[in-house]
Each structure stands twice: as structure tokens, then as C-alpha cells.
Motif scaffolding. Structure first.
Motif: not given
Length: 364
Positions: A118-140
Motif C-alpha cells: 500500500m502507499q505510505v507517506a512516512t516510511l516507518q515500521s512495520p512498512a518495509s521494502g518494497p520487493i518491487e515498486h508498484g505505483w508512480y511517486e510523482r505526477e503532473i
């Protein structure tokens, strides 16, 4: 002291619609709606529905829709372009939501996911990785509220000149009637998508994916095509939901580039979306740290707006931390191996070339 977890409850369409109606100012992506659940089911995927998360007082904090994804080495649960937040998205609130989601899916009946993505604005436990990125991070994002004249003036001169050049080159834009979408896509547009993917170095879905999208989500879509002399040059699919549009899929031929067809096509899409009551149009991903491959499309999209929106990065919430670490290491090794092989081949090739030329030193 551990913060209390949230209460998770599944939403049927009526309950979802009630939440959406009560929060008209919250941007809810189409991927987080019951209509998208129907699309996932039509693809044969295991959609796990949409869930609301409420605090101890019963106040709505967030909602998220999930899909169960099975791959060769792992299962996962993925929230596409979610969650949607209704409360303040503070680091503390995100942590509580992630802990709740981890509890929710760790012992979910019938599935054994390794992680929730899922999308996480602030990286902290329990979030990790990701194994692979699944969505863009910036858009117009293009503001559609100005008049057409002011909107056109807001584009970079390159875009305005390219629109005029496309018109002089005889490019015209057609709105494909809905009853013809699948046939036109399969016959004329999917070959263009294949050409685009090969040229730009990405893997497209097969034609059935786009045809299913057009069939199931048709109430929220538009299909527009740029032609010259009855030959399709460029096409796009836009989505619309609650006044927010997205430039979702597109393809173009080499001839489209030489005739500037994509510029005219996107301008006509903006005009149509604006007339349809949409106030903004997201142009989807542009180049970022984790997506350097989007540099080419970034140049095109920046012609239409300076408004860059940061999208929270997609991370994993491991449900089996030990196994997650092992699988992550395995996949990193697999991805590194081709690069190692290429370097080894290059070194061997270098030695062969230098020996054939009579030079005994190894090339670098």
C-alpha cells in the motif's frame, strides 16, 4: 503504550456510496471504488473488497480496496492507489492503520499473503521494502477550471506550437462511439500499444486487459483517437470519477511523433473533460528516484503544466517477516544475476577483441 488498533469493516456498494456522498471534497481514486472491484473480478483476479477503518469513537479514518495477487514465489495483498484518507494523515495515524492492516490479513481465511502492499507517506515500521515498486511517486496534474483560452495559454510554447503543427499536418481527433470500443481497440489500437511498448521498453498488458477495462468501466471512460488520412496515429483512454480525470493509457506510432498528433489529441481530451464537468486531469507518473525510466514521458507531460504532485511511495507491510526477508534476498539475487552475466560477457568479449587485434592487454 501501544496505540489502539482501528476497526475494519467491509463495505458493500451502498455503504461505500454513503461514505463518498458524505465526503465530497475527498479525492477517491477510481481504483478504490466498487466499480474497480468489478473490473478486477472480470479479469479473474481475487478482489478482497473495500474496507473502512474507524477509530474507537467510530470516526472514519481511511478506506482501502484490496486484490489478492499470486506469483510463483509469493502471495500478496495489494491496495492499488490506496488507501484513501479521511482523517489527518499523520505518521502516528499511518502507523496505527498499518498495524491494523497487518492484523487483518495475517490470519485472513483462505489466503496466505507474504505482505500487504500500500502507499505510505512516512516510511516507518512495520512498512518495509518494497520487493518491487508498484505505483508512480510523482505526477503532473492539469487544472481544468480556467477558460479554454487561458488553459491553452498556460501550456509551454512547445505544446501550443505542436498543437498547431498537428492541425496543419491534417491530424484530426475522433471520439470513438462506446459500442465500437472493443472492436476498434483490438483492430487498430492494440497494435499501436505493442509498437509503443517495444519502442519505449515496457511490457504492455495483452489486448484482453484493455478490452475488459473498456467493457466494465465504460461509464467512467473515454476513448479518443488521432487520425490522419483514416490511419490511426495515436490514442488515449481517460478515466473520470467525481470530477477528477486521469490520462490513463495511451499509445502512439512513429508517424504520430512526426506529425505531433499526441499534442492535439491530449488538448482535445482536456477540452472534452472540462466540458464534462471535470476540474482537474492527472497525467499519471513522471520521472522520480524509483522511476528514472519515465524521463521520456516526463518531457512530454511537463509541456502542459508545472503542477507536480507527490504521491506517497508504495511499500510492503510484511506479514511473515522472516520469510519476507528471505524472499526479498532471493529476488534481489535473481535481478542482480543478469547484470553480472552481462558484465562477464563484456569482459570476455573485450579479451577476444583485443587478442584478435594483436593487443595482449585486456580492454576495460
Amino acid at each position: 503504550m501501544t496505540a489502539p488498533s482501528l476497526t475494519a469493516r467491509p463495505l458493500d456498494r451502498a455503504a461505500f456510496d454513503a461514505i463518498a456522498a458524505a465526503h465530497p471534497d475527498v479525492l477517491i481514486p477510481l481504483e478504490q471504488t466498487p466499480d474497480w472491484v468489478d473490473f478486477e473480478l472480470a479479469l479473474g483476479r481475487a478482489a478482497l473488497g473495500i474496507w473502512a477503518y474507524e477509530d474507537a469513537a467510530g470516526a472514519l479514518v481511511a478506506l482501502a480496496g484490496y486484490v489478492h495477487v499470486v506469483r510463483r514465489s509469493r502471495e500478496s495483498v495489494v491496495s492499488v492507489n490506496g488507501p484513501v484518507w479521511f482523517a489527518d494523515r499523520t505518521p502516528a495515524a499511518e502507523k496505527v492503520l498499518m498495524e491494523t492492516v497487518r492484523e487483518q490479513f495475517r490470519d485472513h481465511p483462505g489466503i496466505d499473503p507474504l505482505y500487504v502492499r500500500m502507499q505510505v507517506a512516512t516510511l516507518q515500521s512495520p512498512a518495509s521494502g518494497p520487493i518491487e515498486h508498484g505505483w508512480y511517486e510523482r505526477e503532473i496534474v492539469v487544472d481544468l477550471t480556467p477558460s479554454e483560452a487561458d488553459l491553452l495559454r498556460s501550456f509551454r510554447p512547445n505544446a501550443r506550437n505542436s498543437i498547431r503543427r498537428a492541425q496543419r499536418n491534417g491530424v484530426t481527433v475522433r471520439h470513438i462511439p462506446r459500442e465500437e470500443w472493443k472492436a476498434v481497440f483490438a483492430r487498430e489500437l492494440f497494435p499501436i500499444m505493442q509498437e509503443t511498448a517495444e519502442r519505449d521498453g515496457f511490457q504492455s498488458f495483452d489486448s484482453s486487459y484493455y478490452e475488459t477495462l473498456l467493457s466494465v468501466l465504460g461509464d467512467h471512460l473515454r476513448l479518443m483517437v488521432a487520425y490522419r488520412d483514416d490511419a490511426a496515429l495515436s490514442w488515449l483512454i481517460t478515466t473520470e470519477y467525481r470530477g477528477y480525470a486521469v490520462y490513463y493509457f495511451a499509445g502512439s506510432t512513429h508517424a504520430a511523433r512526426t506529425t505531433f498528433a499526441p499534442y492535439l489529441l491530449l488538448w482535445e481530451a482536456f477540452r472534452t473533460l472540462k466540458a464534462g464537468g471535470n476540474t482537474a486531469c492527472g497525467l499519471t507518473g513522471i520521472e522520480s528516484e524509483n522511476y528514472p525510466s519515465l524521463a521520456n514521458v516526463t518531457t512530454f507531460k511537463r509541456n502542459f503544466s508545472k503542477n507536480v504532485v507527490v504521491v506517497p511511495t508504495t511499500y510492503d507491510i510484511p506479514l511473515r517477516p522472516g520469510r519476507y526477508t528471505a524472499v526479498s534476498a532471493l529476488l534481489r539475487g535473481r535481478r542482480a544475476a543478469p547484470a553480472v552475466v552481462r558484465r562477464a560477457v563484456a569482459r570476455v568479449s573485450g579479451r577476444v577483441r583485443t587478442r584478435r587485434s594483436g593487443v595482449t592487454t585486456e580492454s576495460t
